[in-house]
Design a protein around this motif. Structure first.
Motif, PDB file in Angstrom:
ATOM      1  N   ASN A   1      83.521 -19.311 -32.998  1.00  0.00           N
ATOM      2  CA  ASN A   1      82.120 -19.020 -32.739  1.00  0.00           C
ATOM      3  C   ASN A   1      81.688 -17.766 -33.495  1.00  0.00           C
ATOM      4  O   ASN A   1      82.154 -16.658 -33.230  1.00  0.00           O
ATOM      5  N   VAL A   2      80.766 -17.947 -34.452  1.00  0.00           N
ATOM      6  CA  VAL A   2      80.269 -16.848 -35.281  1.00  0.00           C
ATOM      7  C   VAL A   2      78.766 -16.717 -35.086  1.00  0.00           C
ATOM      8  O   VAL A   2      78.036 -17.714 -35.120  1.00  0.00           O
ATOM      9  N   SER A   3      78.311 -15.489 -34.895  1.00  0.00           N
ATOM     10  CA  SER A   3      76.889 -15.200 -34.751  1.00  0.00           C
ATOM     11  C   SER A   3      76.463 -14.198 -35.814  1.00  0.00           C
ATOM     12  O   SER A   3      77.289 -13.542 -36.441  1.00  0.00           O
ATOM     13  N   ILE A   4      75.155 -14.077 -35.960  1.00  0.00           N
ATOM     14  CA  ILE A   4      74.567 -13.124 -36.898  1.00  0.00           C
ATOM     15  C   ILE A   4      73.792 -12.081 -36.107  1.00  0.00           C
ATOM     16  O   ILE A   4      73.002 -12.408 -35.224  1.00  0.00           O
ATOM     17  N   GLY A   5      74.010 -10.802 -36.445  1.00  0.00           N
ATOM     18  CA  GLY A   5      73.225  -9.722 -35.870  1.00  0.00           C
ATOM     19  C   GLY A   5      72.367  -9.048 -36.929  1.00  0.00           C
ATOM     20  O   GLY A   5      72.677  -9.091 -38.121  1.00  0.00           O
ATOM     21  N   HIS A   6      71.291  -8.414 -36.477  1.00  0.00           N
ATOM     22  CA  HIS A   6      70.457  -7.649 -37.403  1.00  0.00           C
ATOM     23  C   HIS A   6      71.061  -6.279 -37.652  1.00  0.00           C
ATOM     24  O   HIS A   6      70.998  -5.749 -38.754  1.00  0.00           O
ATOM     25  N   ASP A   7      71.645  -5.676 -36.643  1.00  0.00           N
ATOM     26  CA  ASP A   7      72.377  -4.411 -36.687  1.00  0.00           C
ATOM     27  C   ASP A   7      71.443  -3.222 -36.762  1.00  0.00           C
ATOM     28  O   ASP A   7      71.302  -2.479 -35.801  1.00  0.00           O
ATOM     29  N   SER A   8      70.819  -2.965 -37.893  1.00  0.00           N
ATOM     30  CA  SER A   8      69.983  -1.780 -38.070  1.00  0.00           C
ATOM     31  C   SER A   8      68.577  -2.180 -38.502  1.00  0.00           C
ATOM     32  O   SER A   8      68.400  -3.166 -39.210  1.00  0.00           O
ATOM     33  N   ILE A   9      67.607  -1.389 -38.059  1.00  0.00           N
ATOM     34  CA  ILE A   9      66.228  -1.539 -38.529  1.00  0.00           C
ATOM     35  C   ILE A   9      65.724  -0.156 -38.896  1.00  0.00           C
ATOM     36  O   ILE A   9      65.439   0.671 -38.037  1.00  0.00           O
ATOM     37  N   MET A  10      65.694   0.140 -40.209  1.00  0.00           N
ATOM     38  CA  MET A  10      65.165   1.403 -40.705  1.00  0.00           C
ATOM     39  C   MET A  10      65.840   2.607 -40.039  1.00  0.00           C
ATOM     40  O   MET A  10      65.207   3.380 -39.315  1.00  0.00           O
ATOM     41  N   ASP A  11      67.134   2.759 -40.294  1.00  0.00           N
ATOM     42  CA  ASP A  11      67.885   3.865 -39.702  1.00  0.00           C
ATOM     43  C   ASP A  11      68.822   4.468 -40.756  1.00  0.00           C
ATOM     44  O   ASP A  11      68.736   4.101 -41.942  1.00  0.00           O
ATOM     45  N   PRO A  12      69.727   5.386 -40.410  1.00  0.00           N
ATOM     46  CA  PRO A  12      70.576   6.012 -41.429  1.00  0.00           C
ATOM     47  C   PRO A  12      71.517   5.054 -42.150  1.00  0.00           C
ATOM     48  O   PRO A  12      72.051   5.403 -43.210  1.00  0.00           O
ATOM     49  N   TRP A  13      71.739   3.871 -41.584  1.00  0.00           N
ATOM     50  CA  TRP A  13      72.676   2.931 -42.185  1.00  0.00           C
ATOM     51  C   TRP A  13      71.986   1.869 -43.043  1.00  0.00           C
ATOM     52  O   TRP A  13      72.561   1.371 -43.999  1.00  0.00           O
ATOM     53  N   TYR A  14      70.776   1.501 -42.668  1.00  0.00           N
ATOM     54  CA  TYR A  14      70.040   0.473 -43.421  1.00  0.00           C
ATOM     55  C   TYR A  14      68.567   0.859 -43.430  1.00  0.00           C
ATOM     56  O   TYR A  14      67.936   0.947 -42.366  1.00  0.00           O
ATOM     57  N   PRO A  15      67.975   1.103 -44.614  1.00  0.00           N
ATOM     58  CA  PRO A  15      66.636   1.685 -44.660  1.00  0.00           C
ATOM     59  C   PRO A  15      65.490   0.693 -44.466  1.00  0.00           C
ATOM     60  O   PRO A  15      64.343   1.117 -44.306  1.00  0.00           O
ATOM     61  N   LEU A  16      65.779  -0.599 -44.511  1.00  0.00           N
ATOM     62  CA  LEU A  16      64.728  -1.617 -44.473  1.00  0.00           C
ATOM     63  C   LEU A  16      64.793  -2.408 -43.163  1.00  0.00           C
ATOM     64  O   LEU A  16      65.398  -1.989 -42.208  1.00  0.00           O
ATOM     65  N   GLY A  17      64.141  -3.567 -43.160  1.00  0.00           N
ATOM     66  CA  GLY A  17      64.227  -4.484 -42.031  1.00  0.00           C
ATOM     67  C   GLY A  17      62.977  -4.499 -41.178  1.00  0.00           C
ATOM     68  O   GLY A  17      62.278  -3.492 -41.026  1.00  0.00           O
ATOM     69  N   LYS A  18      62.731  -5.679 -40.589  1.00  0.00           N
ATOM     70  CA  LYS A  18      61.611  -5.828 -39.656  1.00  0.00           C
ATOM     71  C   LYS A  18      62.008  -6.648 -38.434  1.00  0.00           C
ATOM     72  O   LYS A  18      61.159  -7.151 -37.715  1.00  0.00           O
ATOM     73  N   GLY A  19      63.315  -6.800 -38.216  1.00  0.00           N
ATOM     74  CA  GLY A  19      63.776  -7.517 -37.043  1.00  0.00           C
ATOM     75  C   GLY A  19      63.784  -9.018 -37.195  1.00  0.00           C
ATOM     76  O   GLY A  19      63.766  -9.742 -36.202  1.00  0.00           O
ATOM     77  N   SER A  20      63.839  -9.513 -38.421  1.00  0.00           N
ATOM     78  CA  SER A  20      63.787 -10.955 -38.663  1.00  0.00           C
ATOM     79  C   SER A  20      65.189 -11.542 -38.716  1.00  0.00           C
ATOM     80  O   SER A  20      65.947 -11.291 -39.660  1.00  0.00           O
ATOM     81  N   MET A  21      65.528 -12.367 -37.739  1.00  0.00           N
ATOM     82  CA  MET A  21      66.829 -13.020 -37.744  1.00  0.00           C
ATOM     83  C   MET A  21      66.880 -14.140 -38.777  1.00  0.00           C
ATOM     84  O   MET A  21      67.947 -14.448 -39.315  1.00  0.00           O
ATOM     85  N   LEU A  22      65.744 -14.738 -39.085  1.00  0.00           N
ATOM     86  CA  LEU A  22      65.711 -15.726 -40.162  1.00  0.00           C
ATOM     87  C   LEU A  22      66.071 -15.077 -41.495  1.00  0.00           C
ATOM     88  O   LEU A  22      66.800 -15.649 -42.312  1.00  0.00           O
ATOM     89  N   GLN A  23      65.566 -13.878 -41.714  1.00  0.00           N
ATOM     90  CA  GLN A  23      65.875 -13.168 -42.959  1.00  0.00           C
ATOM     91  C   GLN A  23      67.355 -12.812 -43.018  1.00  0.00           C
ATOM     92  O   GLN A  23      67.981 -12.874 -44.086  1.00  0.00           O
ATOM     93  N   ALA A  24      67.944 -12.455 -41.882  1.00  0.00           N
ATOM     94  CA  ALA A  24      69.375 -12.154 -41.843  1.00  0.00           C
ATOM     95  C   ALA A  24      70.192 -13.392 -42.202  1.00  0.00           C
ATOM     96  O   ALA A  24      71.171 -13.316 -42.968  1.00  0.00           O
TER      97      ALA A  24
END
Length: 426
Positions: free
Chosen positions: A302-325
């Motif tokens: 069983n494998v899942s996908i997480g977004h992890d970070s949204i605009m933080d010190p580890w990942y500068p981008l993102g808008k919370g889109s799991m489809l994009q992940a």
């Protein structure tokens, strides 16, 4: 007359149905239902699914990019250092406001189940307090699980173990860990063992940041897999990241995945952060910074996908889109086969529900809570290709969110039409 009827909804697999909802519960699912609703919506054959899930997010860090500085090396370790610089200046109000905003972003993209990690290495446990407030504040929109996460390691300072216990006493839902960040291999093993001990004591789930490095000698997932197997807790156990596995020699990885399969444990890959942070020291050729997703899927793990970070010190981008992940993982994990694309959609829906242990609350069938979403796409393949808007989000029977998608009207010379990026029907 019932509360809501969604007409002409295309379920996963292609069946087109009506969905009858009353009292916050799905009452009936089937073609051309006779029920009438006080509110009726025509989905017009668009993809209708249970809510998306984000099983790995750091709500205590969201929307903080650039504070106090940007991560110029792009490494995991610099991200941790920046977070450490920011921690002394954190306020509960800022943490709560940023986290709530990020939850709303994810909700607008169809997410209704979130597992967030809370850094519990600060003796004040301010981040945990803030996220417990967020969990309560947004409970009508999203179900949240909070992980007691020792960002700096449990055994890198004297109070680490006591803080983990306090976090569980305060109401954390899941026990975390970070064995590869401990000072020694022995401390890393103890980090994992502590997670299992606390999970048994507090009847909690386990989700450990494990081997989040390019070091092929970082092998704590084998410790997790063994304990998951011998304790029988496997379905409650999740290993997040496991990026070092990408770099293991193939004989060792083959054996390891066999143990993980027997243990029935879960894995979460995080395409945004993993692709940006890992293997920074490789030079060229440069390895891919994620775990062995395709091999796990082939084994039925069983494998899942997480977004992890949204605009933080580890990942500068993102808008919370799991489809994009999922879209990104298709590329970095070489999962562009037709069936594989559909399995990517599993990783942001049913697989994640299994990881979060919320399957009894999940699904479009009579008797389940009326939580579902409608995407502006015909099926899962098109959803991952187009990254479409989530047109409707239904939460406990209420139409909680509506989206008006863009309309592109071309009018020049002989070209007069709308462009929607859909393949012409034949």
């Amino acid at each position: 007359m019932i509360d809501l009827v969604l007409r002409n909804a295309r379920l996963r697999g292609g069946e087109e149905v009506d969905i009858a909802v009353d009292g916050g519960i799905i009452r009936k699912v089937g073609p051309s239902l006779e029920e009438r609703g006080r509110q009726e919506i025509d989905a017009e054959g668009r993809l209708t699914t249970p809510p998306l899930c984000d099983p790995h997010l750091h709500l205590d860090g969201v929307l903080s990019v650039g504070d106090p500085r940007f991560n110029r090396s792009g490494t995991l370790l610099e991200g941790i250092a920046i977070w450490g610089e920011r921690k002394p200046r954190l306020t509960r109000q800022e943490l709560v406001e940023n986290a709530v905003e990020a939850v709303l972003w994810e909700f607008a993209g169809g997410v209704q189940f979130i597992r967030t990690h809370a850094d519990v290495t600060d003796p004040t446990l301010l981040t945990l307090e803030a996220l417990l407030e967020v969990k309560d504040r947004v409970k009508d929109l999203v179900d949240i699980q909070i992980v007691a996460f020792p960002q700096d390691g449990v055994y890198t300072f004297p109070e680490g173990e006591a803080l983990m216990v306090r976090a569980m006493e305060m109401g954390a839902d899941v026990v975390g860990g970070i064995p590869h960040n401990e000072l020694t291999r022995e401390d890393g093993i103890r980090d994992v063992e502590l997670a299992f001990e606390l999970a048994r004591k507090y009847d909690a789930l386990i989700d450990i940041h494990c081997d989040e490095t390019g070091d092929d000698q970082s092998r704590f997932v084998e410790v997790m897999a063994r304990l998951a197997l011998v304790t029988g807790m496997g379905e409650k156990v999740t290993a997040s990241h496991t990026t070092a596995m990408h770099n293991y020699n193939n004989d060792y990885a083959f054996k390891l995945l066999g143990i993980a399969e027997r243990a029935k444990m879960n894995f979460i890959t995080n395409p945004f952060d993993n692709s940006v942070l890992q293997n920074r020291t490789d030079g060229y050729p440069r390895r891919r910074g994620h775990t062995r997703v395709d091999e796990m899927v082939a084994r039925g793990i069983n494998v899942s996908i997480g977004h992890d970070s949204i605009m933080d010190p580890w990942y500068p981008l993102g808008k919370g889109s799991m489809l994009q992940a999922a879209h990104l993982l298709l590329h970095t994990a070489h999962m562009s086969g037709y069936e594989q694309i559909f399995s990517l959609f599993d990783m942001i829906t049913v697989n994640s529900a299994r990881t979060l242990q919320v399957e009894s609350l999940y699904g479009i069938e009579a008797g389940r809570p009326a939580n579902f979403v409608v995407f502006d796409a015909a099926d899962e393949f098109e959803a991952i290709r187009l990254l479409p808007e989530c047109l409707y989000v239904v939460r406990r029977g209420a139409v909680a969110l509506r989206t008006r998608p863009a309309v592109r009207s071309l009018d020049l010379g002989p070209f007069r039409r709308e462009i929607d990026f859909r393949r012409p029907s034949r």
